[in-house]
Design an enzyme around this catalytic site. Structure first.
Site, short mmCIF file in Angstrom:
data_model
loop_
_atom_site.label_atom_id
_atom_site.label_comp_id
_atom_site.label_asym_id
_atom_site.label_seq_id
_atom_site.Cartn_x
_atom_site.Cartn_y
_atom_site.Cartn_z
NE ARG A 48 -107.76 -20.02 -22.64
CZ ARG A 48 -108.41 -20.92 -21.91
NH1 ARG A 48 -108.29 -22.21 -22.19
NH2 ARG A 48 -109.17 -20.55 -20.91
CE1 TYR A 102 -89.79 -27.72 -40.15
CE2 TYR A 102 -91.47 -28.15 -38.51
CZ TYR A 102 -90.52 -27.31 -39.06
OH TYR A 102 -90.33 -26.06 -38.53
CG ASP A 174 -96.62 -32.07 -41.97
OD1 ASP A 174 -97.24 -31.39 -42.82
OD2 ASP A 174 -95.69 -31.61 -41.29
CE LYS A 199 -93.57 -23.67 -43.83
NZ LYS A 199 -94.00 -23.78 -42.44
#
Length: 388
Positions: A48, A102, A174, A199
């Site tokens: 983490r 998006y 982005d 992606k």
């Protein structure tokens, strides 16, 4: 700019790789431990905290690809986006968001930011003047997306980044649709670069991940939010992603080539009303795209208003009507029912997202086979809709 003067394919392959000092293997070893020693060690490692060996190695590769000082890898693109936004925003702040974006980011803004006392506004377009008009005294972040999802609008990265700097604001982008192969926003002055690594970085439709890349100073701030929100990626997936990125340069180049050929074909097809692709000279921002992209990307959209789209999808034989994008296989979706379904019809209309708009992610198949697939599916769909 090149990372340490190395070519992009060399960076994809070799930057940040872990050396197998035990067996001298050709690929990075995988360290699966979630527990590491804490006494008499230089680094107290914990997943983490984004500092396991595989996490650290991959983050170096990602930073090199985006010409950044540092990067972090997350469990999804939205984990990266939301963590980055919350790292730089607090109650009483305001963010300017690009209108064309998006749907998941839009949904986060309209459903979550007000809960934390954070104000937001959307631009009326994607020109620098549209961003400037929305800036308020309490604005802290300017958020852009180019090429945008799903309309492939092109924003002038350098001018928006300069505007943000002149006002003392953080600029975020982005960069998913472009990938670091086609566009490096930090070279144009952007502060924080975001990706859905699901992606083009993953590229095989089998990995879910996200990326934030920036200066070390900004990444230190992102890190403080990241360890609280816990959006780290498992080391096995980290290892798989590092493997996938090795071929990203050659994959994306093939997808660029296919997308330009497909966009050119679709533009000549009488059944297609409009094609959205920045590599077409008919695109209103073709010259701007040329100036800030080294390739136009593997994504395009087109409108098919006189064909039953559900029948069109059913009759595709090679191209897959499935969610997500940027895999080596070609895929299509209907944004109004998938990526932008969480937007209201009114907000979709403001963006120009029509019910007949199809988003097309080009894979690496032979382009002739893809064109044949499109043509036969249109014929079959029109045949099915002819009244008896």
């Amino acid at each position: 700019m090149k990372a340490n003067n190395k070519g992009v394919n060399t960076v994809c392959l070799h930057s940040g790789e872990l050396e197998d000092t035990t067996f001298k293997g050709a690929v990075s070893p995988l360290y699966m431990a979630t527990s590491y020693a804490f006494d008499d060690v230089d680094i107290k490692r914990y997943p983490r905290y984004f500092n396991t060996p595989n996490q650290e190695a991959l983050c170096k590769k990602l930073a090199a690809l985006e010409h950044a000082e540092a990067a972090l890898i997350f469990g999804s693109g939205m984990a990266a986006i939301s963590t980055a936004l919350m790292a730089f925003l607090k109650a009483g702040d305001h963010i300017v968001l690009q209108q064309t974006m998006y749907g998941g980011t839009y949904h986060f803004a309209v459903t979550q930011l007000n809960k934390y006392g954070i104000e937001y506004s959307f631009t009326n377009g994607w020109a620098v003047e549209d961003f400037e008009r929305e800036i308020r005294p309490n604005t802290k972040v300017v958020y852009l997306e180019t090429p945008s999802n799903p309309l492939l609008t092109i924003t002038d990265i350098k001018r928006v980044a300069q505007l943000a700097k002149s006002k003392g604001l953080i600029s975020m982008i982005d960069n998913t649709f472009a990938s670091p192969i086609n566009q490096n926003p930090i070279d144009f002055g952007v502060d924080v670069v975001l990706h859905s690594a699901t992606k083009y970085m993953g590229g095989h439709s089998d990995i879910c991940a996200g990326v934030v890349a920036a200066s070390q100073e900004h990444m230190d701030q992102v890190f403080q939010s990241a360890i609280c929100f816990g959006g780290n990626l498992s080391d096995y997936t980290v290892w798989l992603l590092e493997r996938s990125i090795k071929t990203m340069g050659i994959r994306v180049k093939a997808q660029n080539d296919n997308a330009l050929k497909m966009a050119t074909y679709l533009e000549s097809n009488p059944e297609v009303e409009k094609v959205y692709y920045p590599g077409l000279k008919s695109h209103p921002d073709y010259e701007l795209a040329q100036s800030q992209m080294s390739g136009f990307g593997g994504m395009l959209s087109f409108e098919l208003p006189h064909v039953d789209i559900s029948q069109f999808f059913k009759h595709l034989k090679l191209i897959k009507p499935v969610m997500s994008l940027a895999g080596v296989e070609s895929t299509v979706i209907l944004p109004v029912t998938t990526s932008h379904a969480l937007m209201s019809p009114e907000d979709r209309e403001k963006q120009g997202i029509k019910d007949s708009l199809i988003r097309f992610s080009l894979g690496i198949e032979d382009i002739e086979d893809l064109v044949i697939d499109i043509e036969q599916a249109i014929v079959q769909a029109k045949t099915m809709t002819i009244p008896a």
